[in-house]
Design a protein around this motif. Structure first.
Motif, PDB file in Angstrom:
ATOM      1  N   GLU A  64       0.829  -1.206   0.000  1.00  0.00           N
ATOM      2  CA  GLU A  64       0.000   0.000   0.000  1.00  0.00           C
ATOM      3  C   GLU A  64       0.864   1.256   0.000  1.00  0.00           C
ATOM      4  N   ARG A  65       1.931   1.249   0.800  1.00  0.00           N
ATOM      5  CA  ARG A  65       2.832   2.404   0.822  1.00  0.00           C
ATOM      6  C   ARG A  65       3.460   2.630  -0.544  1.00  0.00           C
ATOM      7  N   ASN A  74       0.263   3.471 -12.980  1.00  0.00           N
ATOM      8  CA  ASN A  74       0.974   2.279 -12.503  1.00  0.00           C
ATOM      9  C   ASN A  74       0.412   1.722 -11.202  1.00  0.00           C
ATOM     10  N   GLN A  75      -0.525   2.412 -10.595  1.00  0.00           N
ATOM     11  CA  GLN A  75      -0.987   2.027  -9.263  1.00  0.00           C
ATOM     12  C   GLN A  75      -1.754   0.702  -9.262  1.00  0.00           C
ATOM     13  N   ALA A  76      -2.722   0.543 -10.140  1.00  0.00           N
ATOM     14  CA  ALA A  76      -3.561  -0.664 -10.108  1.00  0.00           C
ATOM     15  C   ALA A  76      -2.751  -1.913 -10.396  1.00  0.00           C
ATOM     16  N   LYS A  77      -1.866  -1.852 -11.388  1.00  0.00           N
ATOM     17  CA  LYS A  77      -1.088  -3.054 -11.715  1.00  0.00           C
ATOM     18  C   LYS A  77      -0.058  -3.361 -10.629  1.00  0.00           C
ATOM     19  N   GLY A 149       7.612   5.235 -13.652  1.00  0.00           N
ATOM     20  CA  GLY A 149       6.628   6.221 -13.216  1.00  0.00           C
ATOM     21  C   GLY A 149       6.374   6.096 -11.730  1.00  0.00           C
ATOM     22  N   LEU A 150       7.184   6.787 -10.948  1.00  0.00           N
ATOM     23  CA  LEU A 150       7.082   6.712  -9.492  1.00  0.00           C
ATOM     24  C   LEU A 150       7.718   7.931  -8.858  1.00  0.00           C
ATOM     25  N   ASP A 151       7.441   8.120  -7.618  1.00  0.00           N
ATOM     26  CA  ASP A 151       8.052   9.188  -6.832  1.00  0.00           C
ATOM     27  C   ASP A 151       9.370   8.645  -6.285  1.00  0.00           C
ATOM     28  N   THR A 165      20.104   4.464  -4.373  1.00  0.00           N
ATOM     29  CA  THR A 165      19.394   5.246  -5.381  1.00  0.00           C
ATOM     30  C   THR A 165      18.370   4.354  -6.071  1.00  0.00           C
ATOM     31  N   PRO A 166      17.069   4.658  -5.955  1.00  0.00           N
ATOM     32  CA  PRO A 166      16.077   3.826  -6.635  1.00  0.00           C
ATOM     33  C   PRO A 166      16.207   3.981  -8.147  1.00  0.00           C
ATOM     34  N   LEU A 167      16.100   2.845  -8.854  1.00  0.00           N
ATOM     35  CA  LEU A 167      16.188   2.837 -10.313  1.00  0.00           C
ATOM     36  C   LEU A 167      14.834   2.618 -10.963  1.00  0.00           C
ATOM     37  N   MET A 168      14.089   1.638 -10.460  1.00  0.00           N
ATOM     38  CA  MET A 168      12.800   1.283 -11.045  1.00  0.00           C
ATOM     39  C   MET A 168      12.059   0.362 -10.105  1.00  0.00           C
ATOM     40  N   VAL A 169      10.781   0.190 -10.399  1.00  0.00           N
ATOM     41  CA  VAL A 169       9.947  -0.801  -9.725  1.00  0.00           C
ATOM     42  C   VAL A 169       9.548  -1.814 -10.783  1.00  0.00           C
ATOM     43  N   VAL A 170       9.603  -3.106 -10.438  1.00  0.00           N
ATOM     44  CA  VAL A 170       9.284  -4.169 -11.394  1.00  0.00           C
ATOM     45  C   VAL A 170       8.170  -5.038 -10.821  1.00  0.00           C
ATOM     46  N   ASN A 171       7.040  -5.092 -11.528  1.00  0.00           N
ATOM     47  CA  ASN A 171       5.980  -6.039 -11.195  1.00  0.00           C
ATOM     48  C   ASN A 171       6.338  -7.382 -11.803  1.00  0.00           C
ATOM     49  N   ILE A 172       6.084  -8.466 -11.067  1.00  0.00           N
ATOM     50  CA  ILE A 172       6.523  -9.796 -11.493  1.00  0.00           C
ATOM     51  C   ILE A 172       5.388 -10.789 -11.292  1.00  0.00           C
ATOM     52  N   GLY A 173       5.179 -11.666 -12.267  1.00  0.00           N
ATOM     53  CA  GLY A 173       4.191 -12.732 -12.120  1.00  0.00           C
ATOM     54  C   GLY A 173       3.817 -13.344 -13.451  1.00  0.00           C
ATOM     55  N   LYS A 174       2.874 -14.259 -13.402  1.00  0.00           N
ATOM     56  CA  LYS A 174       2.310 -14.840 -14.620  1.00  0.00           C
ATOM     57  C   LYS A 174       1.352 -13.819 -15.228  1.00  0.00           C
ATOM     58  N   PRO A 175       1.392 -13.637 -16.544  1.00  0.00           N
ATOM     59  CA  PRO A 175       0.498 -12.655 -17.159  1.00  0.00           C
ATOM     60  C   PRO A 175      -0.969 -12.996 -16.938  1.00  0.00           C
ATOM     61  N   GLY A 176      -1.784 -11.963 -16.760  1.00  0.00           N
ATOM     62  CA  GLY A 176      -3.222 -12.132 -16.610  1.00  0.00           C
ATOM     63  C   GLY A 176      -3.935 -11.852 -17.926  1.00  0.00           C
TER      64      GLY A 176
END
Length: 196
Positions: A64-65, A74-77, A149-151, A165-176
């Motif tokens: 949530e944070r 990018n929030q919902a995914k 796309g993040l703060d 230093t943050p570089l990116m956020v990566v969502n990971i999983g089986k595609p929906g």
């Protein structure tokens, strides 16, 4: 073709691989994360510096944070992905060099004693490792959704510290369902490669 890698693996890692925007609810296990890391840790970096650090966001409270720090699109995914990783560069990576370079222990002081040079090296080498990480996720039969796309300051404050230093956020999983946007065009070789 002149590639040694068989066509099925080429498809898995590159031609058919896509950035996923939706995910199934199948979890990503610690064993899968271990297998990914055990593969991608061999990617080259300058001086074997390996500055990439990976923060796995698994708890609902941490998720949530993080979602609140993502761009609206990018929030919902990010909320729905089975696993989310924050990839960052460790600006104090040089502290590990005596262990990583036992034959060249003075590299820590010769090349990385100044913070600006160390930060530049950390970001460049961690970015290379982030690319290996994405390919490793694909090699595990999973989809990766890397996002910028993040703060960044907010992610650093909430999840890291001043030495990362943050570089990116990566969502990971089986595609929906409906996971893919149409594939965008790529540049041709003559638009990218120059021979001198």
């Amino acid at each position: 073709m002149s590639l040694v890698l068989d066509p099925a693996a080429q498809d898995l890692l590159f031609r058919e691989a896509r950035t996923a925007n939706t995910f199934s609810d199948e979890p990503v296990t610690e064993e899968q994360v271990q297998a990914i890391y055990d593969l991608v840790k061999y990617g080259p970096t300058a001086f074997n510096s390996t500055p990439l650090r990976i923060t796995l966001v698994r708890s609902a409270e941490a998720r949530e944070r993080l979602v609140n720090l993502m761009a609206e699109g990018n929030q919902a995914k990010t909320a729905a992905a089975p696993l989310v990783a924050i990839l960052s560069a460790d600006n104090e990576f040089h502290e590990e060099l005596p262990t990583l370079l036992p034959h060249f222990p003075q590299a820590k002081d010769i090349f990385f004693s100044e913070r600006p040079a160390r930060e530049q090296s950390a970001v460049m080498n961690a970015a290379m490792q982030a690319a290996y990480f994405i390919v490793g996720v694909r090699a595990a039969g999973l989809a990766a959704g890397p996002m910028g796309g993040l703060d960044y300051a907010g992610v650093q404050k909430e999840f890291l510290d001043d030495d990362h230093t943050p570089l990116m956020v990566v969502n990971i999983g089986k595609p929906g369902p409906d996971a893919w946007h149409p594939r965008g065009p790529r540049l041709d070789i003559d638009e990218v490669i120059t021979t001198v």
